[in-house]
Structures are given as structure tokens and as C-alpha cells.
Design a protein around this motif. Sequence first.
Motif, PDB file in Angstrom:
ATOM      1  N   ARG A   1      46.444  17.702  47.653  1.00 58.84           N
ATOM      2  CA  ARG A   1      47.181  18.970  47.325  1.00 58.84           C
ATOM      3  C   ARG A   1      48.778  18.821  47.948  1.00 58.84           C
ATOM      4  O   ARG A   1      49.672  19.006  47.038  1.00 58.84           O
ATOM      5  N   ILE A   2      48.676  19.010  49.204  1.00 61.85           N
ATOM      6  CA  ILE A   2      49.841  18.987  50.036  1.00 61.85           C
ATOM      7  C   ILE A   2      50.617  17.632  49.991  1.00 61.85           C
ATOM      8  O   ILE A   2      51.676  17.571  50.197  1.00 61.85           O
ATOM      9  N   ALA A   3      50.099  16.407  49.901  1.00 60.85           N
ATOM     10  CA  ALA A   3      50.974  15.248  50.067  1.00 60.85           C
ATOM     11  C   ALA A   3      51.647  15.034  48.823  1.00 60.85           C
ATOM     12  O   ALA A   3      52.855  14.251  48.905  1.00 60.85           O
ATOM     13  N   ALA A   4      51.465  15.960  47.542  1.00 60.33           N
ATOM     14  CA  ALA A   4      52.391  15.957  46.506  1.00 60.33           C
ATOM     15  C   ALA A   4      53.620  16.314  46.947  1.00 60.33           C
ATOM     16  O   ALA A   4      54.694  16.239  46.070  1.00 60.33           O
ATOM     17  N   LYS A   5      53.715  17.286  47.801  1.00 59.85           N
ATOM     18  CA  LYS A   5      54.962  17.886  48.127  1.00 59.85           C
ATOM     19  C   LYS A   5      55.860  17.161  49.148  1.00 59.85           C
ATOM     20  O   LYS A   5      57.030  17.418  49.354  1.00 59.85           O
ATOM     21  N   VAL A   6      55.189  16.084  49.676  1.00 57.39           N
ATOM     22  CA  VAL A   6      55.950  15.141  50.535  1.00 57.39           C
ATOM     23  C   VAL A   6      56.527  13.906  49.617  1.00 57.39           C
ATOM     24  O   VAL A   6      56.106  13.183  49.304  1.00 57.39           O
TER      25      VAL A   6
ATOM     26  N   VAL B   1      61.914   9.742  59.722  1.00 60.99           N
ATOM     27  CA  VAL B   1      60.603  10.072  60.143  1.00 60.99           C
ATOM     28  C   VAL B   1      59.937   8.478  60.468  1.00 60.99           C
ATOM     29  O   VAL B   1      59.982   7.774  59.263  1.00 60.99           O
ATOM     30  N   LYS B   2      59.634   8.342  61.813  1.00 59.57           N
ATOM     31  CA  LYS B   2      58.994   7.070  62.058  1.00 59.57           C
ATOM     32  C   LYS B   2      57.389   7.141  62.023  1.00 59.57           C
ATOM     33  O   LYS B   2      56.875   8.163  61.970  1.00 59.57           O
ATOM     34  N   ILE B   3      56.790   5.882  61.961  1.00 55.52           N
ATOM     35  CA  ILE B   3      55.375   5.855  62.123  1.00 55.52           C
ATOM     36  C   ILE B   3      54.701   6.415  63.201  1.00 55.52           C
ATOM     37  O   ILE B   3      55.547   6.410  64.410  1.00 55.52           O
ATOM     38  N   GLY B   4      53.968   7.455  63.178  1.00 53.90           N
ATOM     39  CA  GLY B   4      53.238   8.019  64.321  1.00 53.90           C
ATOM     40  C   GLY B   4      53.870   9.536  64.274  1.00 53.90           C
ATOM     41  O   GLY B   4      53.146  10.182  65.172  1.00 53.90           O
ATOM     42  N   THR B   5      54.652   9.723  63.677  1.00 56.19           N
ATOM     43  CA  THR B   5      55.495  11.328  63.864  1.00 56.19           C
ATOM     44  C   THR B   5      54.593  12.253  63.159  1.00 56.19           C
ATOM     45  O   THR B   5      54.024  12.048  62.113  1.00 56.19           O
ATOM     46  N   HIS B   6      54.387  13.210  63.729  1.00 57.15           N
ATOM     47  CA  HIS B   6      53.671  14.556  63.213  1.00 57.15           C
ATOM     48  C   HIS B   6      54.844  15.394  62.553  1.00 57.15           C
ATOM     49  O   HIS B   6      55.778  15.783  63.353  1.00 57.15           O
ATOM     50  N   PHE B   7      54.525  16.004  61.195  1.00 58.48           N
ATOM     51  CA  PHE B   7      55.453  17.014  60.850  1.00 58.48           C
ATOM     52  C   PHE B   7      54.475  18.026  59.971  1.00 58.48           C
ATOM     53  O   PHE B   7      53.114  17.751  59.494  1.00 58.48           O
ATOM     54  N   THR B   8      54.865  19.150  59.731  1.00 58.94           N
ATOM     55  CA  THR B   8      54.359  20.235  59.097  1.00 58.94           C
ATOM     56  C   THR B   8      54.735  20.357  57.588  1.00 58.94           C
ATOM     57  O   THR B   8      55.866  20.598  57.417  1.00 58.94           O
ATOM     58  N   VAL B   9      53.615  20.605  56.867  1.00 61.93           N
ATOM     59  CA  VAL B   9      53.767  21.011  55.409  1.00 61.93           C
ATOM     60  C   VAL B   9      53.076  22.536  55.377  1.00 61.93           C
ATOM     61  O   VAL B   9      51.998  22.230  55.493  1.00 61.93           O
ATOM     62  N   ARG B  10      53.841  23.090  54.465  1.00 63.51           N
ATOM     63  CA  ARG B  10      53.365  24.331  54.115  1.00 63.51           C
ATOM     64  C   ARG B  10      52.702  24.265  52.734  1.00 63.51           C
ATOM     65  O   ARG B  10      53.522  23.805  51.678  1.00 63.51           O
ATOM     66  N   SER B  11      51.461  24.729  52.600  1.00 65.20           N
ATOM     67  CA  SER B  11      50.926  24.479  50.987  1.00 65.20           C
ATOM     68  C   SER B  11      51.377  25.902  50.247  1.00 65.20           C
ATOM     69  O   SER B  11      51.944  26.999  50.796  1.00 65.20           O
ATOM     70  N   SER B  12      51.034  25.739  48.800  1.00 67.68           N
ATOM     71  CA  SER B  12      51.320  26.936  48.075  1.00 67.68           C
ATOM     72  C   SER B  12      50.642  28.297  48.396  1.00 67.68           C
ATOM     73  O   SER B  12      51.349  29.139  48.190  1.00 67.68           O
ATOM     74  N   ASP B  13      49.573  28.238  49.205  1.00 61.34           N
ATOM     75  CA  ASP B  13      49.061  29.555  49.719  1.00 61.34           C
ATOM     76  C   ASP B  13      49.441  29.994  51.032  1.00 61.34           C
ATOM     77  O   ASP B  13      49.149  30.921  51.665  1.00 61.34           O
ATOM     78  N   GLY B  14      50.592  29.325  51.592  1.00 68.78           N
ATOM     79  CA  GLY B  14      51.281  29.741  52.851  1.00 68.78           C
ATOM     80  C   GLY B  14      50.942  29.203  53.924  1.00 68.78           C
ATOM     81  O   GLY B  14      51.222  29.679  55.244  1.00 68.78           O
ATOM     82  N   GLN B  15      49.628  28.208  54.106  1.00 64.82           N
ATOM     83  CA  GLN B  15      49.106  27.951  55.338  1.00 64.82           C
ATOM     84  C   GLN B  15      50.111  26.590  55.555  1.00 64.82           C
ATOM     85  O   GLN B  15      50.124  25.645  54.687  1.00 64.82           O
ATOM     86  N   ASP B  16      50.045  26.422  56.859  1.00 63.64           N
ATOM     87  CA  ASP B  16      50.747  24.981  57.318  1.00 63.64           C
ATOM     88  C   ASP B  16      49.714  24.147  57.814  1.00 63.64           C
ATOM     89  O   ASP B  16      48.661  24.440  58.407  1.00 63.64           O
ATOM     90  N   TYR B  17      50.016  22.975  57.421  1.00 60.96           N
ATOM     91  CA  TYR B  17      49.068  21.910  57.871  1.00 60.96           C
ATOM     92  C   TYR B  17      49.843  20.579  58.657  1.00 60.96           C
ATOM     93  O   TYR B  17      51.084  20.400  58.131  1.00 60.96           O
ATOM     94  N   ASP B  18      49.484  19.763  59.590  1.00 58.33           N
ATOM     95  CA  ASP B  18      50.014  19.041  60.463  1.00 58.33           C
ATOM     96  C   ASP B  18      49.719  17.605  60.009  1.00 58.33           C
ATOM     97  O   ASP B  18      48.541  17.177  60.010  1.00 58.33           O
ATOM     98  N   LEU B  19      50.621  16.852  59.345  1.00 57.16           N
ATOM     99  CA  LEU B  19      50.513  15.740  58.884  1.00 57.16           C
ATOM    100  C   LEU B  19      51.017  14.761  59.687  1.00 57.16           C
ATOM    101  O   LEU B  19      52.004  15.179  60.310  1.00 57.16           O
ATOM    102  N   GLU B  20      50.334  13.452  59.846  1.00 54.36           N
ATOM    103  CA  GLU B  20      50.865  12.388  60.628  1.00 54.36           C
ATOM    104  C   GLU B  20      51.274  11.069  59.631  1.00 54.36           C
ATOM    105  O   GLU B  20      50.432  10.685  58.744  1.00 54.36           O
TER     106      GLU B  20
END
Length: 177
Positions: free
Chosen positions: A104-109, A130-149
Motif C-alpha cells: 500500500r505505501i510503496a506505491a507512494k514512493v 537516496v543510497k542503498i541502506g538508507t532508511h526513510f519515513t513514508v506516511r500512509s493515507s491513515d496518517g501513520q508513519d512507516y520506516d522503509l529501507e
Amino acid sequence: MSSSLTLTTLCASLLLGSSVAFAAKAAPSDITSPEKRRATVELAQRLARPGEAQPLPTELALPFSPAGFEQTDAEERATAMAAASRVAQQAAPKVSSDRDTLERIAAKVIPSGTIFLGGEPTLIFGKKPVKIGTHFTVRSSDGQDYDLELVSIGSTTFTLRLNREEITRPIKPGKSP
């Protein structure tokens, strides 16, 4: 003198006669005719007649006799708690797996492209690399933040990780990996 008196008398009587005739002529009345008055009276009676009341809907809550009015305080509290529990169960977010969340959230990246910096592939998001191994935050449509690598970058795809789940996406949307 008698002729002038007669003339004066004659003039006076003529003036008096014409004024009497003028006064005898009917003046216009301020009262309308009975036919016009009858139409106005009928309209007034129709407008003054009370309308018929429509029956109230059966599901209408009555303010002076609400449902459960005869309950004791303890019963009322128990009913309120049961209703609150039902509302909480309905409003509780559905727990989805990490895979569902990642899809669901990868579609926003959506990266704008790739470059090589120091021989390493790097994704570009606007002006941010953004390099390999970098962590970044993506906010979902319900307002929750997720840490993606960012796990890997290929020539046309990139791979993201959320916890133990991974997904591979195209670098340019609309192109298949």
C-alpha cells in the motif's frame, strides 16, 4: 334697483341651484362592490383554515420518553458501555500484514530517476539522493508513519523493505520490472 335686486336674486338662485345639483351628484364610494369583497373574504377564510397535520414517523425519537427511560442507573450504564464497546470494535483499525502495508505505501514512493555517485547507484527523489541502506519515513493515507529501507537499486527497479517484507517497484511508474 329692483332690476338689480332681481338680477342678484337670480344669480344667487342659479349658484345655489348649481351647487345643490353638484352636491346631489354621487361621490365615488370607498367601499368595494359585494362581488369583489366576497372573493377577498373567501380567500381569507381559506388561508385562515388550519392545515391537516401529517403523522410523525414511527422511528422518530421522542424527547420526553426516550428509549430505555424506564431503566435503572445501573442498567443505563451497562447499556452505554455495551454501545461504546460496539463503536470501538467497529472503529478499530483492521490489522494488516507487513506485506499488505508495504504494498500500500510503496506505491507512494516514486523516484524521478537514478544516478551513480562514487560508483554506487543512487535513487533521486526530486533533488534528494537516496543510497542503498538508507532508511526513510513514508506516511500512509491513515496518517501513520512507516520506516522503509532502500535495499537495492537495479537498472529499472528498486527494492524496499518494511520489517522483514520486501517489495520491488519500477523506477519509472507504468513500466514493469
